[in-house]
Design a protein around this motif. Structure first.
Motif: not given
Length: 333
Positions: A35-55
């Protein structure tokens, strides 16, 4: 006449069944949960979300969200409401990013971290849950109780319907009113959601919630092993609570609180590996662990901690940091 009666009966039964709301079941926890907590993800950016998807991490706990006195739910990242007057009013790009998370991704479960006040802060979240869960109470502007028309139920319903949330995570560090949190578990059950607990102290409080809750609804504990919980030993919690649910230790990385040094229990990847190995020896059934939090990984890289303080770690990119953490956690589980 009998045929007509049968048609009427079947029609009535069909209307009864299909007029009731149904909710898709929440995603279960994976056998080995990272698991990973995600402060700083609202609204976030596509780059960070892509990193999480492939983490390689399985569960993302979106943090942090606060209930306010008028029944609105706020994002701690923007200090703006995302739910107002019972409806989603948050950023649409955030909805797109979150709902896309599970597509072609290692992320299979999304949790919403409900956070409360710390010492000296004004009332919020768990103060209001305590004051609102009882339907016999009257609170101006609030529908009390946990029924389908209640303010608390509606907050959780919107999070499920709009964001596809599988669970909400309880991070209560101040109020400690177990009946109200047990009631929140009943809301989760009605919505086919899960609820997880995020303690750092208080065996009796968290234990009372576990004893009164359905193990299929309250399905995990995330044990804080940093800051106020920096001295936590997982064997003590297993011994005190004897839970049927898994307990996952949560580690805080270097880069937290804008420093490369160890602060409030933050650790390098090597230090996390050492502690996790000890926890596994004490708790052989340990099947997961979590990291607090994505924003700190980004801070570590942005501050150049690898160069400023080599003992803090060797990651030079956020993707590299995620990869190191994933390999470390997997190697000891």
């Amino acid at each position: 006449m009998k045929a007509l009666f049968l048609v009427i009966l079947l029609t009535a039964f069909s209307h009864l069944c299909f007029s009731q709301q149904t909710y898709a079941p929440a995603a279960p926890l994976p056998a080995k949960n990272l698991g990973i907590y995600g402060r700083g993800l609202y609204p976030g950016n596509d780059t960070t979300y892509r990193l999480l998807k492939h983490s390689g991490f399985n569960t993302l706990l979106l943090s942090s969200f606060y209930i306010h006195a008028n029944g609105d739910l706020y994002s701690g990242d923007s200090h703006q409401p995302i739910i107002h007057n019972g409806k989603w009013v948050g950023d649409s790009s955030y909805v797109r990013r979150v709902t896309d998370l599970k597509r072609k991704s290692s992320i299979s479960r999304i949790e919403i971290l409900l956070e409360g006040r710390w010492y000296g802060q004004p009332p919020n979240t768990f103060d209001f849950i305590r004051d609102w869960y009882d339907p016999s109470k009257t609170v101006p502007g609030i529908v009390t109780g946990i029924g389908e028309q209640s303010t608390l139920y509606n907050i959780c319903k919107v999070l499920k319907e709009v964001l596809g949330a599988d669970a909400f995570c309880i991070d209560d560090e101040s109020v400690y009113d177990s009946p109200s949190i047990i009631a929140m578990g009943k809301i989760a059950a009605k919505l086919n959601m899960h609820m997880t607990l995020c303690p750092y102290k208080g065996y009796a409080y968290w234990g009372s919630i576990l004893k009164a809750s359905d193990v299929n609804v309250v399905d995990a504990l995330y044990l804080q092993c940093y800051d106020g919980g920096a001295e936590n030993e997982i064997k003590d919690w297993v011994g005190a609570l004897k839970p049927k649910q898994p307990i996952y230790p949560v580690f805080m990385v270097r880069g937290s609180f804008s420093t490369c040094d160890t602060y409030k229990g933050s650790k390098s990847v090597t230090e996390i590996k050492t502690q996790l190995k000890g926890f596994k020896n004490d708790y052989p059934g340990m099947s997961g662990a979590a990291i607090w939090q994505m924003e700190d990984l980004k801070s570590f890289v942005k501050m150049g901690c690898t160069v400023k303080q080599p003992t803090s770690g060797s990651a030079k990119s956020v993707a590299g940091f995620l990869s190191q953490l994933k390999k470390t956690l997997k190697s000891e589980l």
